[in-house]
Design a protein around this motif. Structure first.
Motif, PDB file in Angstrom:
ATOM      1  N   GLN A  76       5.810  30.503  28.106  1.00 55.88           N
ATOM      2  CA  GLN A  76       4.930  30.395  26.954  1.00 55.88           C
ATOM      3  C   GLN A  76       5.079  28.986  26.377  1.00 55.88           C
ATOM      4  OE1 GLN A  76       2.787  30.045  23.950  1.00 55.88           O
ATOM      5  NE2 GLN A  76       2.500  32.071  24.891  1.00 55.88           N
ATOM      6  N   LEU A  77       3.965  28.273  26.263  1.00 61.09           N
ATOM      7  CA  LEU A  77       4.018  26.875  25.855  1.00 61.09           C
ATOM      8  C   LEU A  77       4.496  26.684  24.420  1.00 61.09           C
ATOM      9  CD1 LEU A  77       0.927  25.247  27.599  1.00 61.09           C
ATOM     10  CD2 LEU A  77       3.310  25.360  28.351  1.00 61.09           C
ATOM     11  N   TRP A  78       4.517  27.747  23.625  1.00 59.00           N
ATOM     12  CA  TRP A  78       5.107  27.660  22.291  1.00 59.00           C
ATOM     13  C   TRP A  78       6.555  27.184  22.377  1.00 59.00           C
ATOM     14  CZ3 TRP A  78       3.828  27.648  17.314  1.00 59.00           C
ATOM     15  CH2 TRP A  78       4.796  27.960  16.356  1.00 59.00           C
ATOM     16  N   THR A  79       7.243  27.537  23.465  1.00 59.93           N
ATOM     17  CA  THR A  79       8.633  27.147  23.658  1.00 59.93           C
ATOM     18  C   THR A  79       8.803  25.632  23.639  1.00 59.93           C
ATOM     19  OG1 THR A  79       9.007  29.122  24.994  1.00 59.93           O
ATOM     20  CG2 THR A  79      10.611  27.350  25.238  1.00 59.93           C
ATOM     21  N   VAL A  80       7.844  24.918  24.196  1.00 63.08           N
ATOM     22  CA  VAL A  80       7.958  23.458  24.338  1.00 63.08           C
ATOM     23  C   VAL A  80       7.001  22.732  23.391  1.00 63.08           C
ATOM     24  CG1 VAL A  80       8.842  23.522  26.696  1.00 63.08           C
ATOM     25  CG2 VAL A  80       6.365  23.509  26.314  1.00 63.08           C
ATOM     26  N   ARG A  81       6.667  23.369  22.279  1.00 66.59           N
ATOM     27  CA  ARG A  81       5.667  22.794  21.373  1.00 66.59           C
ATOM     28  C   ARG A  81       6.108  21.437  20.828  1.00 66.59           C
ATOM     29  NH1 ARG A  81       8.656  26.549  19.186  1.00 66.59           N
ATOM     30  NH2 ARG A  81       9.517  26.383  17.083  1.00 66.59           N
ATOM     31  N   GLY A  82       7.426  21.268  20.602  1.00 65.72           N
ATOM     32  CA  GLY A  82       7.904  19.989  20.100  1.00 65.72           C
ATOM     33  C   GLY A  82       7.632  18.868  21.075  1.00 65.72           C
ATOM     34  N   ASP A 280      18.843  30.765  24.560  1.00 64.53           N
ATOM     35  CA  ASP A 280      18.386  30.446  25.905  1.00 64.53           C
ATOM     36  C   ASP A 280      18.804  31.563  26.853  1.00 64.53           C
ATOM     37  OD1 ASP A 280      17.264  28.111  25.025  1.00 64.53           O
ATOM     38  OD2 ASP A 280      18.843  26.803  25.804  1.00 64.53           O
ATOM     39  N   LEU A 281      18.002  31.809  27.866  1.00 59.69           N
ATOM     40  CA  LEU A 281      18.227  32.952  28.748  1.00 59.69           C
ATOM     41  C   LEU A 281      19.598  32.880  29.415  1.00 59.69           C
ATOM     42  CD1 LEU A 281      14.782  33.537  30.479  1.00 59.69           C
ATOM     43  CD2 LEU A 281      15.849  34.793  28.611  1.00 59.69           C
ATOM     44  N   GLY A 282      20.279  34.022  29.396  1.00 59.58           N
ATOM     45  CA  GLY A 282      21.586  34.129  30.004  1.00 59.58           C
ATOM     46  C   GLY A 282      22.732  33.803  29.084  1.00 59.58           C
ATOM     47  N   THR A 283      22.449  33.361  27.867  1.00 58.69           N
ATOM     48  CA  THR A 283      23.515  33.007  26.927  1.00 58.69           C
ATOM     49  C   THR A 283      23.644  34.012  25.790  1.00 58.69           C
ATOM     50  OG1 THR A 283      22.118  31.632  25.479  1.00 58.69           O
ATOM     51  CG2 THR A 283      23.060  30.570  27.427  1.00 58.69           C
ATOM     52  N   TYR A 300       6.658  37.502  34.068  1.00 62.61           N
ATOM     53  CA  TYR A 300       7.915  37.361  33.334  1.00 62.61           C
ATOM     54  C   TYR A 300       7.866  35.993  32.675  1.00 62.61           C
ATOM     55  CZ  TYR A 300       9.340  41.268  36.321  1.00 62.61           C
ATOM     56  OH  TYR A 300       9.411  42.471  36.962  1.00 62.61           O
ATOM     57  N   ILE A 301       7.606  35.975  31.367  1.00 55.61           N
ATOM     58  CA  ILE A 301       7.269  34.737  30.662  1.00 55.61           C
ATOM     59  C   ILE A 301       8.455  34.275  29.825  1.00 55.61           C
ATOM     60  CG2 ILE A 301       5.633  33.640  29.088  1.00 55.61           C
ATOM     61  CD1 ILE A 301       3.669  35.977  29.809  1.00 55.61           C
ATOM     62  N   VAL A 302       9.034  33.155  30.199  1.00 58.04           N
ATOM     63  CA  VAL A 302      10.151  32.580  29.465  1.00 58.04           C
ATOM     64  C   VAL A 302       9.669  32.129  28.089  1.00 58.04           C
ATOM     65  CG1 VAL A 302      11.775  30.637  29.397  1.00 58.04           C
ATOM     66  CG2 VAL A 302      11.324  31.842  31.566  1.00 58.04           C
ATOM     67  N   GLU A 303      10.468  32.436  27.061  1.00 57.49           N
ATOM     68  CA  GLU A 303      10.146  31.943  25.726  1.00 57.49           C
ATOM     69  C   GLU A 303      11.416  31.840  24.904  1.00 57.49           C
ATOM     70  OE1 GLU A 303       6.804  32.546  22.247  1.00 57.49           O
ATOM     71  OE2 GLU A 303       7.877  34.328  22.933  1.00 57.49           O
ATOM     72  N   ASN A 304      11.461  30.837  24.057  1.00 59.59           N
ATOM     73  CA  ASN A 304      12.490  30.710  23.021  1.00 59.59           C
ATOM     74  C   ASN A 304      11.879  29.892  21.895  1.00 59.59           C
ATOM     75  OD1 ASN A 304      14.676  30.326  21.371  1.00 59.59           O
ATOM     76  ND2 ASN A 304      16.069  29.627  22.988  1.00 59.59           N
ATOM     77  N   ASP A 305      11.678  30.521  20.756  1.00 59.26           N
ATOM     78  CA  ASP A 305      11.090  29.822  19.603  1.00 59.26           C
ATOM     79  C   ASP A 305      12.016  28.747  19.052  1.00 59.26           C
ATOM     80  OD1 ASP A 305       9.556  32.064  20.056  1.00 59.26           O
ATOM     81  OD2 ASP A 305       9.177  32.465  17.938  1.00 59.26           O
ATOM     82  N   THR A 306      13.326  28.910  19.261  1.00 59.16           N
ATOM     83  CA  THR A 306      14.319  27.989  18.702  1.00 59.16           C
ATOM     84  C   THR A 306      15.226  27.503  19.827  1.00 59.16           C
ATOM     85  OG1 THR A 306      15.782  29.850  18.159  1.00 59.16           O
ATOM     86  CG2 THR A 306      14.266  29.102  16.444  1.00 59.16           C
ATOM     87  N   ALA A 315      13.492  25.298  28.992  1.00 57.77           N
ATOM     88  CA  ALA A 315      12.594  25.653  30.088  1.00 57.77           C
ATOM     89  C   ALA A 315      13.332  25.684  31.421  1.00 57.77           C
ATOM     90  CB  ALA A 315      11.431  24.659  30.149  1.00 57.77           C
ATOM     91  N   GLU A 316      14.202  24.714  31.645  1.00 54.61           N
ATOM     92  CA  GLU A 316      14.964  24.657  32.892  1.00 54.61           C
ATOM     93  C   GLU A 316      15.921  25.839  33.008  1.00 54.61           C
ATOM     94  OE1 GLU A 316      16.900  20.892  32.774  1.00 54.61           O
ATOM     95  OE2 GLU A 316      15.019  19.744  32.851  1.00 54.61           O
ATOM     96  N   VAL A 317      16.658  26.110  31.928  1.00 59.27           N
ATOM     97  CA  VAL A 317      17.620  27.208  31.930  1.00 59.27           C
ATOM     98  C   VAL A 317      16.908  28.544  32.150  1.00 59.27           C
ATOM     99  CG1 VAL A 317      19.240  28.509  30.478  1.00 59.27           C
ATOM    100  CG2 VAL A 317      19.334  26.009  30.532  1.00 59.27           C
TER     101      VAL A 317
END
Length: 327
Positions: A76-82, A280-283, A300-306, A315-317
């Motif tokens: 989800q591109l919201w993850t990399v909005r910055g 982040d995924l896995g942590t 399966y859509i990776v996302e992290n707002d923070t 994104a890499e993790v």
């Protein structure tokens, strides 16, 4: 048709309020057919809930034989909005996602100066597909048709309503009615139309113990509307409501099993056990392998707002985690 609701205002509110919504969650805690065989088939036969105390350390969830097919991984591109809005910018960030290995993205925040056809050409040139998007409920039939035309031009399979909030039951019923109308139009264009949850759908009492999730799953036409389950927010909703404190993954699986609508997409977002923040995924604490075993999906859509470090690192993790997770 019952247009008149300002769907884009809800989307704008989502952009502005997601951090505030997260802070509220932490304070409250202080904490059209299926293309992939087996998708949704396990929901009815998933068996009893597992016991409490599930987390995933370094080796957790790696004993299974299955892996997430790499072609089903998205972000989800919201993850990399910055990074999209600042440095290194939109084009460089999308190229970076392609180099990581992502085959697809879920769009948000607009087209950054391009129209749909131009964006499609750019994505094709870097071997990325925009298979899904987050879009508010349209204000008019004309706006709906433009939204659908853009999705078709981009080659999308899905379009998803990302956020709605009200403490009034009639609002949720009206929104469900509008989403059914939009979903029927989307289906005629070959698109799947879905809804993405946060935590408040499980925690707001609309009266008599009914929640927004109860209303939505009763009112949304399961022949037309699917669910994009945000696993972090479902886990958080279960913890905050009290129904999933002992077994948050079990609560999430119950949500999936009980819904008449098919769950076709996941937002895969982890949760820090200590403070309830996104991780982040896995942590974090969420046992994704358990959920994936019981209910596979189409994306399966990776996302992290923070993001824990930088959006690019998140994104890499996330990609590596999904590529190597065994369930």
């Amino acid at each position: 048709m019952c247009y008149g609701y300002d769907g884009m205002a809800a989307l704008r509110r989502s952009v502005l309020d997601r951090r505030g919504l997260l802070r509220g969650s932490m304070a409250a805690m202080a904490g059209v057919g299926l293309a992939t065989a087996g998708v949704g088939a396990t929901a009815a036969s998933a068996g009893p809930k597992h016991g409490p105390g599930h987390g995933h350390g370094p080796g957790h969830g790696h004993g299974g034989r299955r892996r997430v097919p790499p072609g089903l991984i998205s972000i989800q591109l919201w993850t990399v909005r910055g990074a999209l809005n600042g440095e290194p910018g939109y084009d460089a960030t999308l190229r970076h996602l392609a180099r990581i290995g992502y085959p697809k993205v879920e769009l948000a925040l607009g087209y950054f100066g391009r129209n749909a056809a131009q964006l499609r050409r750019f994505l094709d040139s870097i071997c990325l597909k925009a298979t899904s998007s987050h879009d508010g409920i349209s204000e008019t039939p004309a706006a709906l048709q433009e939204k659908i035309r853009n999705a078709v031009t981009l080659g999308q399979k899905f379009m998803v309503v990302p956020y709605l909030y009200s403490e009034n039951v009639d609002d949720w019923k009206r929104w469900a009615e509008q989403m059914n109308v939009e979903a029927a139009a989307a289906a005629r264009a070959g698109l799947r139309y879905g809804y993405h949850n946060h935590a408040h759908e499980f925690t707001i009492d609309l009266g008599g113990g009914r929640t927004p999730w109860d209303v939505l799953t009763e009112e949304l036409d399961p022949r037309l509307v699917h669910l994009e389950i945000d696993i972090y927010w479902a886990v958080t909703g279960g913890i905050e409501s009290g129904d999933g404190v002992r077994d948050p993954e079990g609560f999430t699986l119950d949500v999936i099993r009980a819904a008449p609508q098919r769950v076709l997409q996941y937002h895969v977002k982890d949760r820090h056990a200590a403070d309830g923040d996104m991780a982040d995924l896995g942590t974090g604490m969420i046992d994704f392998a358990r959920i994936f075993r019981k209910h596979p999906v189409l994306e399966y859509i990776v996302e992290n707002d923070t993001p824990d470090v930088t959006p690019q690192r998140t994104a890499e993790v996330g990609y590596r985690y999904l590529r190597h997770l065994r369930y």
